[in-house]
Design an enzyme around this catalytic site. Sequence first.
Site, PDB file in Angstrom:
ATOM      1  N   ASP A  59      -1.312  14.350  27.976  1.00 27.68           N
ATOM      2  CA  ASP A  59      -1.383  14.709  29.392  1.00 27.68           C
ATOM      3  C   ASP A  59      -1.753  13.473  30.218  1.00 27.68           C
ATOM      4  OD1 ASP A  59      -2.266  15.718  31.888  1.00 27.68           O
ATOM      5  OD2 ASP A  59      -2.816  17.633  30.953  1.00 27.68           O
ATOM      6  N   THR A 124      10.476  11.130  45.415  1.00 29.92           N
ATOM      7  CA  THR A 124      11.514  12.018  45.933  1.00 29.92           C
ATOM      8  C   THR A 124      11.680  11.856  47.444  1.00 29.92           C
ATOM      9  OG1 THR A 124      11.938  14.365  46.374  1.00 29.92           O
ATOM     10  CG2 THR A 124       9.677  13.780  45.945  1.00 29.92           C
ATOM     11  N   ASP A 125      12.880  12.167  47.926  1.00 29.35           N
ATOM     12  CA  ASP A 125      13.118  12.147  49.374  1.00 29.35           C
ATOM     13  C   ASP A 125      12.330  13.256  50.086  1.00 29.35           C
ATOM     14  OD1 ASP A 125      14.586  14.320  48.448  1.00 29.35           O
ATOM     15  OD2 ASP A 125      16.460  13.771  49.446  1.00 29.35           O
ATOM     16  N   GLU A 126      11.818  14.232  49.320  1.00 31.47           N
ATOM     17  CA  GLU A 126      11.123  15.357  49.963  1.00 31.47           C
ATOM     18  C   GLU A 126       9.829  14.928  50.645  1.00 31.47           C
ATOM     19  OE1 GLU A 126      11.273  19.095  47.863  1.00 31.47           O
ATOM     20  OE2 GLU A 126      13.017  18.446  46.728  1.00 31.47           O
ATOM     21  N   TYR A 149       4.572  20.778  46.778  1.00 35.10           N
ATOM     22  CA  TYR A 149       5.191  19.808  45.859  1.00 35.10           C
ATOM     23  C   TYR A 149       5.378  18.468  46.571  1.00 35.10           C
ATOM     24  CZ  TYR A 149       9.057  17.215  43.724  1.00 35.10           C
ATOM     25  OH  TYR A 149       9.854  16.207  43.218  1.00 35.10           O
ATOM     26  N   LYS A 153       3.615  14.712  45.900  1.00 34.83           N
ATOM     27  CA  LYS A 153       4.375  13.492  45.603  1.00 34.83           C
ATOM     28  C   LYS A 153       4.071  12.411  46.651  1.00 34.83           C
ATOM     29  CE  LYS A 153       7.122  12.882  42.784  1.00 34.83           C
ATOM     30  NZ  LYS A 153       7.004  12.378  41.366  1.00 34.83           N
ATOM     31  N   ASN A 179      18.937  15.718  42.210  1.00 33.31           N
ATOM     32  CA  ASN A 179      19.729  15.370  41.020  1.00 33.31           C
ATOM     33  C   ASN A 179      20.393  16.607  40.429  1.00 33.31           C
ATOM     34  OD1 ASN A 179      18.305  12.593  39.251  1.00 33.31           O
ATOM     35  ND2 ASN A 179      17.956  13.068  41.383  1.00 33.31           N
ATOM     36  N   ARG A 213      21.496  19.727  51.087  1.00 32.06           N
ATOM     37  CA  ARG A 213      20.885  18.756  50.180  1.00 32.06           C
ATOM     38  C   ARG A 213      21.891  17.645  49.925  1.00 32.06           C
ATOM     39  NH1 ARG A 213      17.242  21.158  51.808  1.00 32.06           N
ATOM     40  NH2 ARG A 213      15.537  22.215  50.706  1.00 32.06           N
TER      41      ARG A 213
END
Length: 343
Positions: A59, A124-126, A149, A153, A179, A213
Amino acid sequence: MRLFITGGAGFIGSNFIRHVLSAHPDWQVVNLDALTYAGNLGNLEDVSSDGRYRFRKGDITRPEDVKACLDPQPDAIVNFAAESHVDRSIEDASSFVRTNVMGTQVLLEAARRHKVDRFLQVSTDEVYGSLGPSGAFREDSPLQPNSPYAASKAGADLLVRSYQETFKLDTVITRCSNNYGPYQFPEKLIPLMLLNALDDKELPVYGDGLYTRDWIHVDDHCRALVQALVKGRSGAVYNIGAEQEEKNIDIVKRILDEVDKPRSLIRFVKDRPGHDRRYAIDARRARTELDWNPQVDFAQGLRQTIDWYRNNPSWVDQVRSGEYQNYYRRMYDQRDQTLSTLE
Ligand code: NAD
Ligand code: TYD
């Protein structure tokens, strides 16, 4: 090059390991993965006996698990490990904060203490939030994450930045768009819809289906990551995308057409809260500085992905057993009041 990869038993990580071992015969890989619901050693069956590859179960939030992967000393750490699904983060954000934020900090600290040459954060682009009808995210777009989420990130990205600035750790951050490709867990749009279609099950489209997207084949993402590792400027952020914007409803229709199933399978269901309307990536920096260009045509890549899922029924059966059935009922029963079907 000796790579320490985290989260390599997931979708993108496993594709990356396969790519690296075939494209770079002298590279070695250690893969640390906790094998959560999304981690699957079946994704790496074909490389498991390769002498250049070693798996360790562990982990990233546990410093002792991370430390065990630092001997022999790696040249770089590539951090894929994450909780990655927006809908699950809405259900319970705690594991997202733990793995995505705290786990990244544990890795950064290990990289700093062991003087690892480069830390590549797969982001990520988010983190940029949502776009209106025009424009695209650039690396200097403000960070405005909307889901737990995305927020976790973004938190990780900011920690990476802080280790570069404060401790002079050599870091690179990549922010990629959505992706698709082989080995993607069927909680995400494309594999969920295509497997439901193959089984003549309803295709649950959130809201009006006009959410957009920007799609990229996982192989193109993996090639960009290698370039970022080798050519990326220290401290830089690179957006990765293939200029392939699609509305969700159009993807779903394409999939139905490809597998020759009727559009009457489409169900418009209750929307995701805080649903980002549109993502689009401006990847000019990656194209020029990293000498990278996406190569996979979307129609061809989608067809190849559908074929892969059709040709791997035992992989599909394994990932859809157990936890997945509970997840699907939990997530989709609450959306069950169908809003409409397609006329
Ligand atoms: P995934 O969910 O398929 O895989 C995540 C992997 O991380 C799994 O193997 C899981 O077991 C492992 N993991 C989770 N928690 C861990 C922990 N605490 N310690 C060690 N391992 C742990 O995710 P993915 O789609 O392959 O995404 C990989 C990375 O790429 C993520 O960081 C994600 O944010 C990023 N990303 C994904 C996309 C996408 O479209 N899928 C786009 C851009 C960026
Ligand atoms: P997803 O694959 O979860 O990726 P992300 O939310 O990280 O972009 O979803 C892609 C798009 O598809 C998003 O707009 C939500 C939508 N979607 C559906 O309409 N139905 C579904 O069952 C799923 C999983 C996603």
